[in-house]
Design an enzyme around this catalytic site. Structure first.
Site, PDB file in Angstrom:
ATOM      1  N   TYR A   1       0.812  -1.219   0.000  1.00 47.94           N
ATOM      2  CA  TYR A   1       0.000   0.000   0.000  1.00 47.94           C
ATOM      3  C   TYR A   1       0.843   1.266   0.000  1.00 47.94           C
ATOM      4  O   TYR A   1       0.341   2.348  -0.323  1.00 47.94           O
ATOM      5  CB  TYR A   1      -0.954   0.027   1.206  1.00 47.94           C
ATOM      6  CG  TYR A   1      -1.879  -1.169   1.313  1.00 47.94           C
ATOM      7  CD1 TYR A   1      -2.121  -1.993   0.208  1.00 47.94           C
ATOM      8  CD2 TYR A   1      -2.493  -1.490   2.507  1.00 47.94           C
ATOM      9  CE1 TYR A   1      -2.957  -3.096   0.306  1.00 47.94           C
ATOM     10  CE2 TYR A   1      -3.332  -2.598   2.615  1.00 47.94           C
ATOM     11  CZ  TYR A   1      -3.552  -3.401   1.519  1.00 47.94           C
ATOM     12  OH  TYR A   1      -4.376  -4.495   1.628  1.00 47.94           O
TER      13      TYR A   1
ATOM     14  N   LYS B   1       1.357  -7.310   5.503  1.00 47.29           N
ATOM     15  CA  LYS B   1       1.411  -8.414   4.544  1.00 47.29           C
ATOM     16  C   LYS B   1       2.730  -8.428   3.776  1.00 47.29           C
ATOM     17  O   LYS B   1       3.257  -7.365   3.413  1.00 47.29           O
ATOM     18  CB  LYS B   1       0.239  -8.306   3.557  1.00 47.29           C
ATOM     19  CG  LYS B   1      -1.121  -8.170   4.236  1.00 47.29           C
ATOM     20  CD  LYS B   1      -2.240  -7.990   3.227  1.00 47.29           C
ATOM     21  CE  LYS B   1      -3.522  -7.585   3.924  1.00 47.29           C
ATOM     22  NZ  LYS B   1      -3.556  -6.147   4.286  1.00 47.29           N
TER      23      LYS B   1
END
Length: 326
Positions: A57, A86
């Site tokens: 992100y 993640k």
């Protein structure tokens, strides 16, 4: 576990627990500088304790800044916050797993992560700075890395105290089975984070996960943002569904609140993403009412097996997860 006025925690198979409602922090376009910091701080102020992020992100530095600011001013302690990150596809090589995690910890400026996930079962050419490595023709360069080897290093990161819990994202049930059958498995995945909403209710995957004591975490629980760069704009919009709106009118709730309540009554963790303060507050107001069995069944009935996030550019990857039904 019963619902409190503003939250509920779900036990995980390793003895830890996760708030059933979180705030997603994914921004498909690079957010305005400071926007993520502001959203995380506001989220904590209105009661969010679970934040879902990822290396991919590109804003974990701001997520960390927001969390640290609210710890510094005494609003929360570190142990009150549950943060998920993640491991990106270019870091699945066993030699890079720990580097990927350390990159995230450095960005966050935190000592540990509460939950660390393998973002996708598919490996890409190893890289520490390019998200989608390409050849001269623009084709994404794949890797045949075995995610079971990735998992073994994830286990060592848990043993080192860098992460509290480990899990996966976007795995189908056959891929989960491969992990569960690893000969030297030390920790099974505590969760599988997947796209899940009333138009993709994931009932079969949910049943499989529950039978193996794996929590299901729903991303995009309200459906698609309809951004044409990532999603097919011709797909139906979940929150326009007449059944959700009808049930919402009965409970004096929005279609979004009904969609979220539907999930938590199925023991699914939800992480709606919104940086809009009004919607952030609305998304939290789902613990003061109950859907009837008939209403849950009616929402089950609007399932369309409609997947918004398909990552079609990797459809030829040997570990592409969506060829299987669930």
């Amino acid at each position: 576990m019963g619902d409190s006025v503003d939250q509920r925690w779900v036990p995980l198979s390793d003895g830890n627990s996760i708030p059933i409602l979180g705030l997603g922090t994914c921004s498909l376009d690079k957010p305005v500088k400071g926007e993520t910091v502001k959203a995380v701080k506001a989220g904590i102020e209105i009661g969010y304790r679970h934040f879902d992020g990822a290396f991919m992100y590109g804003n974990e530095d701001e997520v960390g800044e927001g969390i640290r600011a609210k710890i510094a001013d005494g609003t929360v302690k570190r142990e009150d916050i549950f943060y998920t990150s993640k491991l990106w596809m270019t870091y699945l090589s066993p030699a890079l797993v720990r580097k990927g995690l350390e990159h995230t910890l450095k960005s966050l400026k935190l000592d540990y992560i509460d939950l660390y996930l393998i973002h996708w079962p598919m490996g890409l050419k190893p890289s520490e700075d390019v998200l989608f490595p390409e050849d001269a023709s623009g084709k994404i360069l794949q890797s045949d890395v075995d995610f079971c080897e990735t998992w073994a290093v994830m286990e060592s990161c848990k043993d080192a105290g860098l992460v509290r819990s480990i899990g996966v994202s976007n795995f189908n049930h056959k891929q989960l089975e491969m992990l569960l059958r690893m000969p030297k498995l030390k920790y099974k995945p505590v969760c599988n984070q997947v796209e899940c909403h009333p138009y993709l209710n994931q009932n079969k995957l949910l049943k499989y996960c529950k039978s193996n004591n794996i929590a299901l975490v729903a991303y995009s629980p309200l459906g698609s943002s309809q951004d044409p760069k990532w999603f097919d704009p011709n797909n139906p919009i979940v929150l326009n569904d007449p059944e959700l709106r009808k049930i919402g009118e009965k409970h004096n709730k929005t279609a979004a609140q009904i969609a979220l309540r539907y999930q938590i009554q199925r023991d699914i963790v939800v992480i709606p993403k919104s940086f809009n303060l009004g919607r952030m507050k609305q998304n939290k107001e789902i613990f003061d009412f109950q859907l009837s069995d008939e209403e849950v069944k009616a929402i089950d009935g609007i399932n369309k097996n409609c997947r918004y996030i398909t990552l079609k550019q990797l459809i030829d990857h040997p570990k592409y997860p969506f060829h299987d039904e669930y």
